[in-house]
Design a protein around this motif. Structure first.
Motif, PDB file in Angstrom:
ATOM      1  N   GLY A   4      13.501  36.084   2.910  1.00  7.47           N
ATOM      2  CA  GLY A   4      12.181  35.675   3.404  1.00  7.47           C
ATOM      3  C   GLY A   4      11.717  34.384   2.757  1.00  7.47           C
ATOM      4  O   GLY A   4      11.138  33.518   3.412  1.00  7.47           O
ATOM      5  N   LEU A   5      11.986  34.255   1.456  1.00 11.16           N
ATOM      6  CA  LEU A   5      11.606  33.036   0.727  1.00 11.16           C
ATOM      7  C   LEU A   5      12.308  31.823   1.327  1.00 11.16           C
ATOM      8  O   LEU A   5      11.693  30.789   1.600  1.00 11.16           O
ATOM      9  N   LEU A   6      13.605  31.978   1.574  1.00  7.80           N
ATOM     10  CA  LEU A   6      14.389  30.883   2.138  1.00  7.80           C
ATOM     11  C   LEU A   6      13.848  30.478   3.510  1.00  7.80           C
ATOM     12  O   LEU A   6      13.566  29.303   3.767  1.00  7.80           O
ATOM     13  N   ILE A   7      13.685  31.482   4.386  1.00  8.32           N
ATOM     14  CA  ILE A   7      13.202  31.178   5.742  1.00  8.32           C
ATOM     15  C   ILE A   7      11.796  30.584   5.681  1.00  8.32           C
ATOM     16  O   ILE A   7      11.476  29.618   6.383  1.00  8.32           O
ATOM     17  N   GLY A   8      10.952  31.139   4.814  1.00  9.86           N
ATOM     18  CA  GLY A   8       9.589  30.647   4.696  1.00  9.86           C
ATOM     19  C   GLY A   8       9.545  29.200   4.229  1.00  9.86           C
ATOM     20  O   GLY A   8       8.761  28.395   4.730  1.00  9.86           O
ATOM     21  N   LEU A   9      10.407  28.858   3.269  1.00  8.12           N
ATOM     22  CA  LEU A   9      10.442  27.489   2.759  1.00  8.12           C
ATOM     23  C   LEU A   9      10.892  26.519   3.843  1.00  8.12           C
ATOM     24  O   LEU A   9      10.266  25.479   4.067  1.00  8.12           O
ATOM     25  N   ILE A  10      11.989  26.890   4.530  1.00  7.86           N
ATOM     26  CA  ILE A  10      12.490  26.022   5.596  1.00  7.86           C
ATOM     27  C   ILE A  10      11.406  25.803   6.633  1.00  7.86           C
ATOM     28  O   ILE A  10      11.099  24.692   7.054  1.00  7.86           O
ATOM     29  N   SER A  11      10.780  26.911   7.007  1.00  5.80           N
ATOM     30  CA  SER A  11       9.792  26.869   8.070  1.00  5.80           C
ATOM     31  C   SER A  11       8.539  26.104   7.636  1.00  5.80           C
ATOM     32  O   SER A  11       7.886  25.456   8.444  1.00  5.80           O
ATOM     33  N   GLY A  12       8.220  26.187   6.349  1.00  6.45           N
ATOM     34  CA  GLY A  12       7.044  25.478   5.862  1.00  6.45           C
ATOM     35  C   GLY A  12       7.245  23.982   5.761  1.00  6.45           C
ATOM     36  O   GLY A  12       6.296  23.216   5.816  1.00  6.45           O
ATOM     37  N   PHE A  13       8.505  23.563   5.597  1.00  6.70           N
ATOM     38  CA  PHE A  13       8.756  22.143   5.395  1.00  6.70           C
ATOM     39  C   PHE A  13       9.275  21.439   6.641  1.00  6.70           C
ATOM     40  O   PHE A  13       9.134  20.229   6.762  1.00  6.70           O
ATOM     41  N   SER A  14       9.885  22.209   7.558  1.00  8.00           N
ATOM     42  CA  SER A  14      10.458  21.555   8.732  1.00  8.00           C
ATOM     43  C   SER A  14       9.762  22.021   9.996  1.00  8.00           C
ATOM     44  O   SER A  14       9.812  23.201  10.359  1.00  8.00           O
ATOM     45  N   LYS A  15       9.089  21.086  10.640  1.00  3.32           N
ATOM     46  CA  LYS A  15       8.360  21.396  11.865  1.00  3.32           C
ATOM     47  C   LYS A  15       9.285  21.948  12.943  1.00  3.32           C
ATOM     48  O   LYS A  15       8.949  22.904  13.645  1.00  3.32           O
ATOM     49  N   ALA A  16      10.468  21.306  13.079  1.00  3.15           N
ATOM     50  CA  ALA A  16      11.386  21.686  14.154  1.00  3.15           C
ATOM     51  C   ALA A  16      11.878  23.119  13.947  1.00  3.15           C
ATOM     52  O   ALA A  16      11.838  23.943  14.856  1.00  3.15           O
ATOM     53  N   ALA A  17      12.292  23.407  12.698  1.00  2.00           N
ATOM     54  CA  ALA A  17      12.804  24.746  12.422  1.00  2.00           C
ATOM     55  C   ALA A  17      11.689  25.775  12.536  1.00  2.00           C
ATOM     56  O   ALA A  17      11.914  26.918  12.945  1.00  2.00           O
ATOM     57  N   ASP A  18      10.459  25.347  12.186  1.00  2.00           N
ATOM     58  CA  ASP A  18       9.327  26.257  12.161  1.00  2.00           C
ATOM     59  C   ASP A  18       9.122  26.960  13.498  1.00  2.00           C
ATOM     60  O   ASP A  18       9.008  28.179  13.561  1.00  2.00           O
ATOM     61  N   THR A  19       9.102  26.158  14.582  1.00  2.00           N
ATOM     62  CA  THR A  19       8.829  26.741  15.892  1.00  2.00           C
ATOM     63  C   THR A  19       9.823  27.844  16.210  1.00  2.00           C
ATOM     64  O   THR A  19       9.438  28.943  16.607  1.00  2.00           O
ATOM     65  N   VAL A  20      11.097  27.519  16.034  1.00  2.00           N
ATOM     66  CA  VAL A  20      12.136  28.498  16.371  1.00  2.00           C
ATOM     67  C   VAL A  20      12.047  29.722  15.449  1.00  2.00           C
ATOM     68  O   VAL A  20      11.974  30.863  15.900  1.00  2.00           O
ATOM     69  N   LEU A  21      12.019  29.449  14.136  1.00  2.00           N
ATOM     70  CA  LEU A  21      12.059  30.560  13.174  1.00  2.00           C
ATOM     71  C   LEU A  21      10.870  31.493  13.331  1.00  2.00           C
ATOM     72  O   LEU A  21      11.019  32.720  13.314  1.00  2.00           O
ATOM     73  N   MET A  22       9.674  30.917  13.507  1.00  2.00           N
ATOM     74  CA  MET A  22       8.500  31.778  13.593  1.00  2.00           C
ATOM     75  C   MET A  22       8.487  32.596  14.882  1.00  2.00           C
ATOM     76  O   MET A  22       8.018  33.722  14.895  1.00  2.00           O
TER      77      MET A  22
END
Lengths: 313, 290, 334
Positions: free
Chosen positions: B105-123
């Motif tokens: 969760g920490l890893l996914i949260g960090l990626i998603s918090g810093f990368s707009k592109a990844a955020d949309t997909v991951l969330m």
């Protein structure tokens, strides 16, 4: 309002699509050939081959997903590997007990939790507050099935007041229906009540400190009117939100409660399907449960405007 | 609030324990209870237990008494020993799931918090995952991968990941807008330094609280999975398994269900109390229970 | 002395608040009377006990942590502190009504303003829904609310601050109270609206013949509205006088400081801060008060006598009371 409802409804489509994709993909996360997994250990080569064509497992992944979703949208969730009957038919057959149990326990939870949480907030720091909050922590910690067995031992075995297990459809008469529903709905309701009572208390505490509550007292209103008419409606939004979120817990609870009380509902269907590795049924049931959860939370969202006129769409 | 501080200033050496008991009674009670469970689990062989798998068919369904403190089960195994050893399984699951779910969760949260592109997909994926009731998701995963303690831990962790990821993401997003982080970014501070100095320290408190809740919910869900026959393999004496085996005979031998049930409830209660206590003591924002 | 008791008589009221294990007084030994048709202003800094006193009259002190330790509160000779809860509920909103400080937060956000005004009329006068609604409409007209018919079904968030304060006033007046308590009725409003609301209150007071207890820190408002003034300091009354007498010649150094702190050009400043910066020092917290006058540590006139003994509230001039050993030495305000 209507436009907002439609927009919100549309916005759930991506979530539903992802749920569908996840549910569908579960099968392919498993190591090995899904056909072999599905057919079970005793299956022969021909069984496996038959299953492979029947479930279109020989087609490419994306195509299989589209076939499955296309069917699901039309209400075709495939055919049970175990009983060879359409999954949707199995689900519809088992729907009544599950709906009765869910609504019954939700009703008990709300009737129990909202007044208790309100009183705890009103007398916060006092004995009643401590009792209610103690009950809430215990309720949150005791597994549904342990509580279920405790209630059976008390009410059915010890006092012989209610039937031990089983289910009677409402068509057989309201009396027997309620008798059989009482204990399962109570055990599931108490666990959910713990969650709702906590939030009700927190939300009411917040509201009780507001200036308008003092205004209401200054008008000479009675305590009950102040708490119910002025307090609860202001505290409602977090409460309905947690009811929506708690619905996921309720669904998990349904599966367990139906096992404890031998209720032939969707939960039993799920457990049986898992034990038989009846994958189309597992997929179908999870999809139906998840969609229900999404829809319930959509309704919760739309209900905010009823409670708070400041929320406009 | 000022009175306890004054007291501890006068007699700091012996009042720390007493103060924590008074200021955070729930946290204190939970910690003591949890400690008892841990000790019981670790010291099980020296606490008057016998082999939890030893069968004594003649003593089957023996009621609790001097020989069998918690009674005997369907095939004459000692419920007391099985309950004590069962604590090991539950703690293992709780710890394993919390550790795994927090790291993923920490890893996914960090990626998603810093990368707009990844955020949309991951969330979106996280939203989807959250819409599937966790017991059902875990059950399906286990049904397909086969029942083993490891698979139970993985399956439960997957179900908990979305909440952790959302939590971490909200911490990152709120910190990213803070002046000191913006200043660090403008000053050209290297990314991993910002991460180590500013972001990660702020995730510790909320993750600790969330971790205890995951622990509690994992212990609970593991017992549910074992109980419905889709969890820990029946050979392992987990609390859910003991209860499941006693299911058919609970009307005339309720002790088989009762004792592990009580142990299970107390353990979950202890962890929940610790979680609530930590939340009140650390007061992290963002943590959501349920 | 007439045979009739005053509308309101507060006798030796003491209120305390508990925090942790310590109980500290918020109001000490306060006595005053108020007649029908009279406006009595209570002035003081925040924390001086003026709001607590007004809440005590309504018996709205949050308990816990607050508690009325001693005293009597007589409304037409009847002791309110001796009433049970349901009798007190019949008096609140009916015989005594209150206008609160914050119009933004003292209205219920999820009820229409019409319902909120009608609520107490239905409760106290037993009117039905339609009658109560008509009465609410009349009340809106009385507080000069623009387009009152539309307002009835609006929610507080749809109205401006000034309009909300009119609603608060309409709510308080709905049952024709004989005692109206106004706790900083204009503080939260901007200057132009403040003037309108004060005008409205003056009009209403002349129509109603009610006693008004006006709680404020704003001496400008006091000068415009009040007949008599009570000055509170650290939970005690330090001066009690007719408004002209007080303004002309204060008999307590604290009042003198207040008048000195009053801004001269703008009659009613728009800020919500207490403008008492010219008096050096702070109100001593309850734990650190000596046996003497509470104001002594900040007082330019203080002597050893002041630090040793609490001065009694004595008549220094016709109808003008002050609690100061040195009232005679005070200079008149410049």
């Amino acid at each position: 309002m209507l436009a907002y409802a439609l927009r919100r409804l549309l916005s759930t489509i991506p979530v539903m699509a992802i749920v569908a994709l996840l549910v569908f993909s579960l099968l392919y996360l498993t190591p090995g050939d899904p056909a072999v997994v599905l057919a079970g250990e005793q299956a022969s080569e021909t069984d496996i081959a038959r299953l492979r064509t029947a479930m279109a497992l020989d087609k490419p992944y994306a195509e299989r997903f589209l076939i499955w979703v296309g069917g699901a949208v039309r209400g075709d969730l495939g055919v049970s590997v175990f009983s060879n009957r359409p999954v949707i038919e199995l689900i519809v057959q088992r729907l009544e007990p599950t709906v009765a149990l869910t609504l019954g326990s939700l009703l008990i939870a709300i009737v129990l939790a909202v007044p208790l949480g309100t009183l705890a907030a009103w007398r916060s720091g006092g004995a009643l507050d401590r009792i209610v909050m103690g009950f809430a922590v215990f309720g949150f910690s005791i597994p549904v099935f342990v509580l279920g067995y405790l209630l059976i031992i008390l009410f059915s075995v010890h006092w012989d007041l209610l039937p031990v297990q089983g289910y009677r459809p409402i068509a057989y008469g309201v009396g027997p229906f309620l008798e059989h529903l009482a204990l399962p709905a109570l055990s599931l309701g108490i666990v959910n009540a713990a969650l709702i009572a906590r939030i009700t208390r927190a939300s009411m505490l917040d509201v009780l400190n507001q200036d308008y509550m003092r205004t209401a007292r200054a008008k000479g209103l009675s305590t009950s009117r102040i708490l119910i008419r002025h307090g609860l409606r202001n505290a409602a939004v977090p409460i309905v939100t947690i009811i929506g979120i708690g619905f996921a817990m309720l669904i998990s609870g349904v599966v367990v409660t139906e096992t404890v009380f031998n209720i032939p509902g969707l939960g039993r269907l799920t457990v049986d399907a898992i034990l038989r590795r009846d994958y189309p049924v597992i997929q179908g049931v999870i999809l139906v449960f998840s969609l229900t959860y999404v829809v319930v939370n959509l309704l919760v969202d739309l209900s905010y405007g009823l409670f708070d006129p400041r929320i406009r769409y | 609030m000022s009175a306890p501080i004054a007291v501890s200033a006068i007699a700091p050496e012996k009042s720390l324990l007493r103060d924590s008991a008074r200021d955070h009674p729930g946290l204190f009670a939970g910690a003591v209870l949890l400690l008892l469970v841990i000790v019981a689990a670790l010291a099980a062989p020296w606490l008057g237990t016998v082999d939890p798998q030893a069968i004594a068919v003649l003593d089957r369904l023996e009621t609790p008494g001097r020989e069998y403190w918690f009674g005997a089960d369907l095939i004459g195994r000692d419920v007391y020993s099985r309950t004590l050893y069962g604590a090991r399984v539950s703690l293992q699951v709780g710890l394993g799931v919390a550790a795994l779910a927090l790291s993923i969760g920490l890893l996914i949260g960090l990626i998603s918090g810093f990368s707009k592109a990844a955020d949309t997909v991951l969330m979106r994926v996280m939203d989807g995952l959250m819409s599937i009731p966790s017991v059902l998701l875990a059950v399906a995963l286990i049904a397909l991968t086969g029942a083993s303690l490891g698979n139970v831990i993985i399956a439960l962790a997957i179900a908990e990941v979305p909440r952790v990821a959302r939590l971490v993401r909200s911490v990152v997003v709120s910190l990213r807008g803070q002046p000191f982080v913006e200043a660090a970014i403008t000053a050209g501070t290297r990314f991993h330094l910002i991460l180590w100095r500013h972001i990660l320290p702020n995730t510790i408190a909320p993750l600790l609280v969330q971790g205890t809740y995951i622990f509690a919910s994992a212990v609970l869900t593991e017992s549910i999975l074992s109980f419905i026959g889709a969890g820990t393999p029946p050979a392992i004496p987990s609390w859910g398994n003991i209860i499941a085996e006693g299911r058919t005979v609970f009307q005339f031998a309720p002790h088989i269900v009762l004792f592990p049930g009580i142990a299970l409830s107390l353990t979950v209660l202890a962890v929940n109390l610790v979680g609530d206590g930590l939340r009140d003591a650390l007061d992290p924002r963002f943590v959501q229970r349920g | 002395m007439t045979a009739n008791p005053p509308l309101l008589a507060v006798e030796q009221l003491t209120v305390s608040f508990r925090s942790g294990r310590r109980e500290s007084p918020a109001v000490e030994d306060v006595s005053f009377t108020l007649d029908a048709g009279e406006t009595l202003a209570i002035v003081g800094e925040s924390g001086s006990g003026k709001s607590v006193t007004s809440l005590a009259v309504m018996r709205l002190i949050p308990d816990p942590p607050g508690r009325i330790n001693a005293g009597r509160i007589l409304l037409n000779g009847k002791d309110l502190l001796a009433l049970n809860d349901s009798d007190m509920q019949r008096i609140r909103g009916n015989d005594i009504a209150m206008i609160f400080q914050e119009p933004m937060t003292s209205l219920n956000p999820v009820m229409t303003v019409g319902t909120q005004i009608a609520e107490s009329v239905r409760l106290h006068q037993g009117r039905n829904t339609a009658e109560a609604r008509q009465h609410a409409l009349d009340m809106l007209r009385r507080v000069q609310m623009p387009s009152p018919e539309q307002r009835l079904d609006q929610y507080p968030h749809e109205l401006s601050g000034g309009m909300r304060q009119r609603i608060v006033i309409a709510m308080a007046l709905a049952c024709n109270p004989m005692l109206l308590i106004a706790d900083e009725p204009t503080t939260a409003l901007d200057v132009t609206v403040q003037a309108q609301v004060l005008d409205l209150m003056r009009t209403i007071r002349s129509e109603l013949d009610a006693g008004v207890l006006l709680v404020t820190h704003d001496l400008g408002v006091v000068a415009e509205m009040a007949d008599r003034v009570l000055v509170f300091y650290a939970g005690r009354v330090v001066e009690s006088a007719p408004v002209r007498s007080l303004m002309r010649r204060p008999r307590h150094p604290y009042t003198l400081g207040l008048l000195g702190a009053m801004p001269r050009l703008s009659t009613r400043g728009g800020t919500r801060h207490e403008r008492l910066l010219e008096i050096p020092g702070n109100v001593p917290p309850p734990g650190s008060r000596g046996p003497g006058c509470y104001f002594a540590p900040r007082c330019a006139y203080a002597t050893q006598e002041c630090r040793d003994a609490q001065p009694p509230l004595e008549e220094k001039h016709a109808g003008h009371l002050a609690a100061c050993w040195h009232s005679d030495e005070l200079e008149e305000p410049a």
